[in-house]
Design an enzyme around this catalytic site. Structure first.
Site, mmCIF file in Angstrom:
data_model
loop_
_atom_site.group_PDB
_atom_site.id
_atom_site.type_symbol
_atom_site.label_atom_id
_atom_site.label_comp_id
_atom_site.label_asym_id
_atom_site.label_seq_id
_atom_site.Cartn_x
_atom_site.Cartn_y
_atom_site.Cartn_z
ATOM 1 N N HIS A 100 0.820 -1.218 0.000
ATOM 2 C CA HIS A 100 0.000 0.000 0.000
ATOM 3 C C HIS A 100 0.856 1.272 0.000
ATOM 4 O O HIS A 100 0.350 2.352 -0.316
ATOM 5 C CB HIS A 100 -0.983 0.002 1.182
ATOM 6 N N SER A 136 4.862 2.380 7.941
ATOM 7 C CA SER A 136 4.522 1.205 7.150
ATOM 8 C C SER A 136 5.696 0.777 6.273
ATOM 9 O O SER A 136 6.290 1.595 5.568
ATOM 10 C CB SER A 136 3.312 1.491 6.258
ATOM 11 N N ASP A 183 0.036 -7.787 1.428
ATOM 12 C CA ASP A 183 0.377 -6.365 1.476
ATOM 13 C C ASP A 183 1.886 -6.159 1.534
ATOM 14 O O ASP A 183 2.383 -5.343 2.302
ATOM 15 C CB ASP A 183 -0.303 -5.664 2.655
#
Length: 392
Positions: free
Chosen positions: A134, A237, A164
């Site tokens: 993402h 992230s 992901d």
């Protein structure tokens, strides 16, 4: 009074006076005992059951600087840029047109640059970088800022939306690869450090413990998250979750925001999952997984069912038309208890185990159908891409 009695009385009085003097000295000078032992060359004895104090400052629980120094150079900042097409809104100047057409009209299209911030981990000295899918999804320009200040252009080698994860490649020399922890997963209570680029302010280290293992949030298909209270924010992230030795144990990927009332709840993808995805993308350009062709849910056990509380398994919720499960005769409502000769722990366990098998592998599923034992031979197919399943 005999001579012996007088001598004993003297000794007792002397001892009482000595204890009183020692008590007064201890109150006035608490360190007197330690100073005397040090002067005589005697080491202080540790209390039973307690570990001895750290011999040198900056090691053990007093500091994690060595762990950070080992891991931080392998953590990078990622700036993913993409062009977003939008249309201007124009207000009708005429009151009649505003009443007829709602007051606004679509103007000409224009493009603007949008940048997402994230982190990554250098997985190998030849330039492969792990991050979250993402973070770089839809980007047409990805810049990587290295720990030593160098900037490198990155290209996408492959992505895996089911976990992901994404693998990037940068061309640079003298890259520090992260040290990976042993195959054994971290335990609940282990100290961990989250390293990343929160809010784009630069590399930041936060500390916490492993709060739980095997968490599932329904964010992606294959989830086995490590939960931690080490602070993970926007921009973290794709960064590293390392243990107290500076070894990678996970890729930071998600958090529960304060808007939901949560605080100190973050999640990381285990390093064993990340390594599997990295190897398959580097070797084959993508991830190949076995697929039974069914959706599963947790098995609910009624209190009066007679089954033990520890009963495990997965319930078939849906079967994909034309998939391996449909061809093998599986039906919604079937309870799956074993895959080949191994017990099925829960739906996540079944999904992960079927994904680890190669397409074309035949497996035997056994369980209960309407309370009656049954067995079915299933020939695994290759799992369709994430987007195909989502659209179906």
């Amino acid at each position: 009074m005999t001579r012996i009695a007088r001598a004993l009385s003297f000794v007792i009085r002397f001892a009482i006076v000595g204890l009183a003097v020692a008590f007064v000295i201890t109150l006035a000078w608490p360190q007197a005992g330690a100073a005397l032992r040090a002067r005589l060359g005697l080491a202080a004895a540790a209390a039973p059951g307690l570990p001895a104090a750290a011999a040198t400052p900056g090691s053990g629980p007093a500091s994690y600087a060595d762990a950070v120094a080992r891991a931080a150079p392998a953590v990078v900042n990622i700036y993913a840029n993409k062009l977003v097409t939008e249309r201007q809104l124009r207000v009708y100047p005429d009151p009649l047109l505003r009443r007829l057409f709602g007051g606004v009209a679509l103007g000409p299209a224009y493009q603007r640059r949008e940048q997402s911030l994230g982190s990554g981990v250098i997985a190998s000295a030849d330039g492969y970088v792990l991050t979250n899918n993402h973070v770089i999804a839809g980007a047409n320009d990805i810049q990587v800022l290295l720990y030593d200040g160098r900037v490198a252009q990155a290209r996408v080698i492959g992505t895996d939306a089911d976990t992901d994860l994404a693998v990037l490649k940068i061309d640079a020399r003298h890259l520090p690869a992260v040290a990976v922890a042993a195959a054994k997963p971290p335990r609940v209570g282990d100290v961990v450090l989250a390293i990343g680029n929160p809010f784009g302010i630069g590399q930041t280290v936060t500390m916490g413990i492993v709060s739980a293992n095997g968490r599932q949030l329904n964010l992606s298909t294959y989830e086995d998250f490590i939960q931690t209270d080490a602070a993970i924010n926007s921009g973290n992230s794709g960064g590293a979750l390392v243990n107290a030795h500076g070894e990678l144990v996970g890729i930071n990927t998600a958090m529960l925001g304060r808007a939901s009332g949560a605080e100190g709840i973050g999640f990381a993808i285990p390093v064993r999952t990340a390594n599997t995805v990295l190897e398959q993308i580097v070797d084959h350009g993508g991830v190949t997984r076995g697929w039974i062709g069914a959706d599963y849910g947790r098995l609910s056990i009624a209190a009066d069912s007679g089954l033990p509380a520890a009963a495990r398994g997965a319930e078939v919720l849906d079967v994909y038309v034309g998939g391996p499960a449909a061809k093998a005769g599986l039906r919604p409502g079937d309870v799956l208890l074993r895959l080949d000769e191994h017990d099925i722990l829960d739906p996540s366990d079944l999904r992960n185990r079927e994904a680890a098998l190669k397409p074309g592998t035949e497996v035997t599923l056994s369980g209960l159908r309407d309370g009656t034992p049954f067995r079915a031979a299933v020939m695994l197919a290759q799992r369709p891409r994430y987007s195909s399943l989502s659209e179906g």
